[in-house]
Design a protein around this motif. Structure first.
Motif, short mmCIF file in Angstrom:
data_model
loop_
_atom_site.label_atom_id
_atom_site.label_comp_id
_atom_site.label_asym_id
_atom_site.label_seq_id
_atom_site.Cartn_x
_atom_site.Cartn_y
_atom_site.Cartn_z
N PHE A 90 -12.73 15.17 -1.46
CA PHE A 90 -11.30 15.49 -1.62
C PHE A 90 -10.76 15.01 -2.97
O PHE A 90 -10.13 15.76 -3.70
CB PHE A 90 -10.51 14.86 -0.48
CG PHE A 90 -9.05 15.18 -0.53
CD1 PHE A 90 -8.60 16.45 -0.17
CD2 PHE A 90 -8.13 14.24 -0.96
CE1 PHE A 90 -7.26 16.76 -0.23
CE2 PHE A 90 -6.79 14.55 -1.02
CZ PHE A 90 -6.35 15.81 -0.65
N HIS A 91 -11.01 13.73 -3.31
CA HIS A 91 -10.43 13.17 -4.53
C HIS A 91 -11.24 13.52 -5.77
O HIS A 91 -10.69 13.73 -6.84
CB HIS A 91 -10.34 11.65 -4.43
CG HIS A 91 -9.27 11.16 -3.51
ND1 HIS A 91 -7.95 11.42 -3.69
CD2 HIS A 91 -9.36 10.40 -2.38
CE1 HIS A 91 -7.25 10.86 -2.73
NE2 HIS A 91 -8.08 10.24 -1.91
N ARG A 101 -0.50 9.77 -1.93
CA ARG A 101 -1.85 10.10 -1.46
C ARG A 101 -2.85 10.15 -2.61
O ARG A 101 -4.01 9.83 -2.44
CB ARG A 101 -1.83 11.45 -0.73
CG ARG A 101 -1.21 11.37 0.64
CD ARG A 101 -1.75 12.46 1.53
NE ARG A 101 -1.40 13.78 1.07
CZ ARG A 101 -0.25 14.39 1.36
NH1 ARG A 101 0.63 13.79 2.13
NH2 ARG A 101 -0.01 15.59 0.91
N SER A 126 -13.68 11.65 1.44
CA SER A 126 -12.72 11.32 0.38
C SER A 126 -13.32 11.60 -0.99
O SER A 126 -12.60 11.93 -1.92
CB SER A 126 -12.25 9.87 0.50
OG SER A 126 -13.32 8.99 0.54
N MET A 145 0.82 -1.20 0.00
CA MET A 145 0.00 0.00 0.00
C MET A 145 0.86 1.26 0.00
O MET A 145 0.47 2.30 -0.52
CB MET A 145 -0.87 -0.05 1.26
CG MET A 145 -1.85 1.06 1.41
SD MET A 145 -3.35 0.74 0.51
CE MET A 145 -4.20 2.30 0.81
N TRP A 161 -3.87 6.59 -3.09
CA TRP A 161 -4.63 5.97 -2.00
C TRP A 161 -6.10 6.34 -2.12
O TRP A 161 -6.46 7.51 -2.23
CB TRP A 161 -4.11 6.45 -0.65
CG TRP A 161 -2.78 5.86 -0.30
CD1 TRP A 161 -2.22 4.75 -0.83
CD2 TRP A 161 -1.85 6.36 0.66
NE1 TRP A 161 -0.99 4.53 -0.27
CE2 TRP A 161 -0.74 5.49 0.65
CE3 TRP A 161 -1.84 7.45 1.53
CZ2 TRP A 161 0.37 5.69 1.48
CZ3 TRP A 161 -0.74 7.63 2.34
CH2 TRP A 161 0.34 6.77 2.32
N GLY A 162 -6.92 5.35 -2.09
CA GLY A 162 -8.35 5.58 -2.19
C GLY A 162 -8.83 5.52 -3.63
O GLY A 162 -9.89 5.00 -3.91
N LEU A 211 1.85 2.51 2.90
CA LEU A 211 1.67 3.12 4.23
C LEU A 211 2.93 2.94 5.05
O LEU A 211 3.26 3.75 5.90
CB LEU A 211 0.49 2.47 4.96
CG LEU A 211 -0.90 2.90 4.51
CD1 LEU A 211 -1.96 2.00 5.11
CD2 LEU A 211 -1.16 4.34 4.86
N ARG A 241 -5.44 8.03 6.54
CA ARG A 241 -4.28 8.17 5.65
C ARG A 241 -4.47 7.29 4.42
O ARG A 241 -4.17 7.70 3.30
CB ARG A 241 -2.99 7.74 6.37
CG ARG A 241 -2.49 8.75 7.37
CD ARG A 241 -1.20 8.26 7.99
NE ARG A 241 -0.15 8.09 6.99
CZ ARG A 241 0.84 7.20 7.09
NH1 ARG A 241 0.90 6.40 8.15
NH2 ARG A 241 1.75 7.09 6.16
N ALA A 242 -4.97 6.07 4.63
CA ALA A 242 -5.14 5.13 3.52
C ALA A 242 -6.20 5.60 2.54
O ALA A 242 -6.31 5.07 1.45
CB ALA A 242 -5.49 3.75 4.06
N LYS A 243 -7.01 6.59 2.95
CA LYS A 243 -7.97 7.16 2.01
C LYS A 243 -7.33 8.28 1.20
O LYS A 243 -7.98 8.86 0.34
CB LYS A 243 -9.16 7.76 2.78
CG LYS A 243 -10.13 6.73 3.29
CD LYS A 243 -11.44 7.37 3.68
CE LYS A 243 -11.28 8.29 4.86
NZ LYS A 243 -12.58 8.77 5.39
N GLY A 244 -6.08 8.61 1.52
CA GLY A 244 -5.39 9.65 0.77
C GLY A 244 -5.62 11.04 1.31
O GLY A 244 -5.39 12.03 0.62
N MET A 245 -6.07 11.15 2.57
CA MET A 245 -6.28 12.47 3.15
C MET A 245 -4.92 13.08 3.52
O MET A 245 -4.05 12.39 4.04
CB MET A 245 -7.12 12.36 4.43
CG MET A 245 -8.53 11.86 4.17
SD MET A 245 -9.47 13.11 3.32
CE MET A 245 -10.14 12.14 2.00
N PRO A 246 -4.72 14.37 3.25
CA PRO A 246 -3.44 15.00 3.59
C PRO A 246 -3.26 15.17 5.10
O PRO A 246 -4.25 15.30 5.82
CB PRO A 246 -3.51 16.35 2.89
CG PRO A 246 -4.91 16.57 2.54
CD PRO A 246 -5.63 15.27 2.53
#
Lengths: 326, 307
Positions: free
Chosen positions: A121-122, A87, A118, A56, A90-91, A58, B208-213
Motif C-alpha cells: 500500500f505505502h 494515514r 502495508s 499518534m 502512519w506506518g 489515532l 489503522r495504525a499502519k495507515g490502511m484506508p
C-alpha cells in the motif's frame, strides 16, 4: 540544532463520557530528537496510553473527543492534517506497537499478509517483492524459519513470536518514530526481556526514535535516554533517565522507584506501596493531584496546582538522593 | 451425514404415509365399489407392509426414481421435481445475491458510522421491512413495477434452458427482489452488529495504525471475522427459500417447488409430496454441511491442526 523529530506542545485530550467530561491528558509537552528514546511511566489510568494514541493521531477530534495543543512530527501538525494526510504518516513516519499481541493480529490473516499489505500500500511493491521483504522483516525481528512462519496464521505462533510480528509490522515501512505502548505487559517475564532487547537494538540499528510507554519502571530504566513520569494526565517529572532514577525530585517518582521489588531486600519484608488509589479522572482533586497520597503534602499542595518548573511539578521537590539507589 | 439423510428420508416417508385419509378415495372420488378402491391400493402398493414400501421407495430414490404421481396424467415425480427445482433455486439464489449485495455495504456503512444519522435510518428501515409480510411487499412491487410502470412482465416464466437468459432474468427479478427484501433486512442487522464488535478489536486499530484506508480495513480485516452469523443465516435462508417460497410463487405464478408441494398435497398426491420434500430436505442438509465447511475458511483457528 535541527528541529526535533517530535514536538508535543501543551497537548490536552478531553473525552465526553456519559458521566461527564474527562481530561485524560492535561497539558503535556514533550520533544524528541531523531534516534532518541523516551520512556513514559505512570500507573494505570495516568493517561499514558491515551497520550501515546493522541501523539499518534489515532485519537483525534471527533464527536466525543477534543484534542487541543499540537503534535508536530517533522513540523507537520498531526491533528491539523486530513485523515488521508494522517494515514500517509502512519506506518511510514510514525508507527505503533500495541500491548497485547494476542489481539493485535487479525486471526484470519496470514502472518506474512500483515507485513506485506502495508508494503504494497505505502511502497507500491509488487506481490512478490512485498513477500520477500516480509520474510526479511521476520528475520530482522529474530523469528526462526521466517519463510514458513510467513505462511502461518497468528494462532500458530507463541505470544513472544506474535509480539515480534507486531514489531515487524510496525517497522515494515521504516518509520522514524516508534511508539511502543506497554509492549511487554501481556508477555511472560522471560520473554519480556527478549522483546525489550530487540526493540532497543532495532531502534539503535535503524536510527529510529522510540517512545516506550510502561507502568513498569524496570522496563524503562537502562533502556531510554530520557523519561517522563505521568500522574493523572500530567507530566510530574521528566529528565535524563539516569538522573531521575538516581535522584527523583517529585515525591511520586520517588515513591514509584521505591516500590520496585528488590532482590536484596530482606526476605518477607513488605513491598513498599503507594498508599491510596489513583484519582478519579472525572473529578480530579484540586491543587496537586498527587497531594492526597503524598507523604510530604502541605496545605498549599491541596489548593495550588504546581507548574512544571525545571522539569518537576512540585511545590516541595525532594532534595535528597534516594538512599537505596544511590 | 448419511445417517442424517437416512433419518430425513424415513421422516418424510412416515409423515406422508401416516397422513389420515385414503389415497385411493382421494384419487377416484367417492361412490365407487369397494373392490375398485382395493384394486387401486394394490396397484399403488399401499397394501404392502410399511417397511417394504419404505425400502422400495428409498431404493428407487437412490437411483433417481421417485415413483409416479397418482393423479392423472400420472407423470413421473422426478421429472416434475427436475422441472420445478431450477425455478426455486434460481429465485432463492438470485434473491440472496441481491440481499447480500445490498446488505453488506449497508451494514458496513452502519457499523462504521455507528449511531450516525444514516445508521439510525438504516436500522429503522430494516426494522420496517422485517415487519412487512412478504406477500404485501410482493403485491406492492407488482402494483408499482408491473401494473403502474410496466417495467416487468407478469405471470409468465421463461426457462434458462430456452436459451433466453435475459428474458429469464427479466422474469425472475421481481420475485427475487420480493424474496430479497426480508432477507436483506435480516442480513444487514446481523452483519452490522457483528461488524461493530469486530471494529472494536485491537487488530483493527493496528491496521489503522499502519495507515490502511477505512474501506480496505472493512473489506480485508473486518468482514471475514464478522461473517459467521451472516453465513449461518445465509445457509438457513437458502434451504428454506428453495422449499417454501409458496407465497411468492403464487403471486408471480412461478412453477416452483413450493407450488408443486402444495398442489400435490391438496390433491392427495402422496408420491409427489414425498419426492419433492425429500429433495428439498436433501438440499437443506447439503447446504448446511457446506456452511459448516465454510467456517474453516472464515476462521483458520477452527481448522483441524495439521501436523
Amino acid at each position: 540544532m535541527t528541529a526535533p523529530l517530535l514536538e508535543v506542545d501543551d497537548l490536552r485530550t478531553r473525552f465526553l463520557t456519559p458521566r461527564g467530561p474527562m481530561v485524560a491528558v492535561d497539558g503535556v509537552s514533550l520533544t524528541l530528537a531523531a534516534g532518541e528514546t523516551l520512556g513514559i511511566v505512570g500507573e494505570s489510568g495516568s493517561g499514558k496510553s491515551v497520550l501515546g494514541r493522541t501523539i499518534m493521531g489515532l485519537i483525534t477530534n471527533g464527536p466525543t473527543t477534543t484534542v487541543t495543543g499540537a503534535v508536530r512530527v517533522d513540523g507537520a501538525d498531526i491533528h491539523q492534517l486530513t485523515p488521508q494526510g494522517r494515514r500517509a504518516l502512519w506506518g511510514t513516519k510514525i508507527a505503533m506497537v500495541f500491548q497485547d499481541p494476542m489481539t493485535s493480529l487479525n486471526p484470519t490473516k496470514r502472518v506474512g499478509t500483515h507485513l506485506s499489505e502495508s508494503l504494497r500500500f505505502h511502497r507500491g511493491l509488487s506481490r512478490g517483492a512485498a513477500r520477500t521483504r516480509a520474510v526479511e522483516l521476520l528475520k530482522l525481528v529474530g523469528i526462526p524459519e521466517p519463510e514458513r512462519r510467513a505462511g502461518q496464521y497468528p494462532h500458530e505462533l507463541s505470544g513472544g513470536m506474535r509480539q515480534r510480528v507486531v514489531i515487524a509490522m510496525a517497522l515494515a515501512c521504516d518509520p522514524k518514530l516508534l511508539i511502543a505502548d506497554e509492549p511487554t505487559t501481556a508477555l511472560d517475564v522471560t520473554v519480556q526481556k527478549q522483546i525489550l532487547d530487540l526493540l532497543q537494538s532495532l531502534a539503535e540499528r535503524l536510527q529510529m526514535a522510540t517512545i516506550l510507554i510502561s507502568h513498569d519502571l524496570g522496563t524503562v530504566s537502562g533502556r531510554t535516554d530520557r523519561v517522563a513520569v505521568m500522574y493523572a494526565g500530567r507530566v510530574v517529572e521528566s529528565g535524563e533517565t539516569r538522573d531521575v532514577f538516581a535522584q527523583p525530585r517529585h515525591p511520586y517518582s520517588g515513591a514509584l522507584i521505591e516500590s520496585i521489588p528488590r532482590l536484596d531486600a530482606a526476605s518477607h519484608s513488605l513491598l513498599p506501596a503507594i498508599v491510596g488509589q489513583p484519582p478519579n479522572m472525572l473529578n480530579p482533586p484540586s491543587g496537586c493531584r498527587f497531594a492526597p497520597r503524598c507523604a510530604f503534602a502541605q496545605d498549599r499542595c491541596r489548593t495550588e496546582t504546581p507548574a512544571l518548573v525545571d522539569d518537576v511539578a512540585c511545590h516541595f521537590p525532594l532534595t535528597q538522593a534516594l538512599e537505596v539507589h544511590a | 451425514m448419511v445417517l442424517v439423510l437416512l433419518i430425513v428420508s424415513l421422516g418424510v416417508f412416515a409423515l406422508v404415509a401416516l397422513l389420515p385419509g385414503d389415497p385411493a378415495v382421494a384419487i377416484l372420488g367417492e361412490g365407487h365399489p369397494a373392490s375398485t378402491y382395493d384394486d387401486l391400493r394394490t396397484e399403488l402398493g399401499l397394501n404392502d407392509p410399511m417397511l417394504t414400501r419404505y425400502a422400495d421407495w428409498l431404493g428407487g430414490a437412490l437411483t433417481g426414481d421417485l415413483g409416479r404421481s397418482v393423479v392423472p396424467p400420472r407423470s413421473d415425480v422426478s421429472d416434475r421435481v427436475v422441472s420445478a427445482l431450477p425455478v426455486s433455486v434460481e429465485i432463492a439464489v438470485l434473491g440472496l445475491l441481491i440481499a447480500l449485495l445490498v446488505a453488506v455495504p449497508l451494514a458496513m456503512w452502519s457499523a462504521y458510522h455507528e449511531d450516525g444519522v444514516l445508521d439510525r435510518m438504516i436500522s429503522a428501515g430494516t426494522f420496517a421491512v422485517l415487519s412487512v409480510p412478504g406477500f404485501l411487499a410482493g403485491l406492492l412491487l407488482i402494483m408499482v413495477f408491473v401494473n403502474a410502470l410496466d417495467w416487468f412482465p407478469r405471470s409468465e416464466w421463461v426457462r434458462i434452458s430456452d436459451g433466453d437468459l435475459l428474458g429469464n432474468l427479466h422474469h425472475a427479478f421481481l420475485p427475487a427482489l420480493t424474496v430479497a427484501l426480508v432477507e436483506l433486512a435480516m442480513f444487514t442487522r446481523v452483519l452490522r452488529s457483528d461488524l461493530i464488535v469486530t471494529l472494536r478489536e485491537d487488530y483493527i486499530l493496528a491496521a489503522r495504525a499502519k495507515g490502511m484506508p477505512p474501506l480496505r480495513i472493512l473489506f480485508t480485516d473486518a468482514l471475514r471475522p464478522s461473517s459467521f452469523s451472516l453465513v449461518t443465516l445465509l445457509g438457513l435462508s437458502l434451504g428454506r427459500l428453495i422449499g417454501s417460497t409458496v407465497i411468492v410463487e403464487y403471486l408471480f405464478s412461478l412453477p416452483g417447488m413450493g407450488s408443486l408441494v402444495v398442489n400435490a398435497a391438496n390433491q392427495g398426491d402422496f408420491p409427489m409430496v414425498q419426492g419433492a420434500v425429500l429433495v428439498i430436505a436433501v438440499i437443506y442438509v447439503l447446504i448446511n454441511a457446506g456452511i459448516d465447511l465454510s467456517y474453516g475458511y472464515l476462521d483458520p483457528r477452527t481448522r483441524k491442526a495439521h501436523v
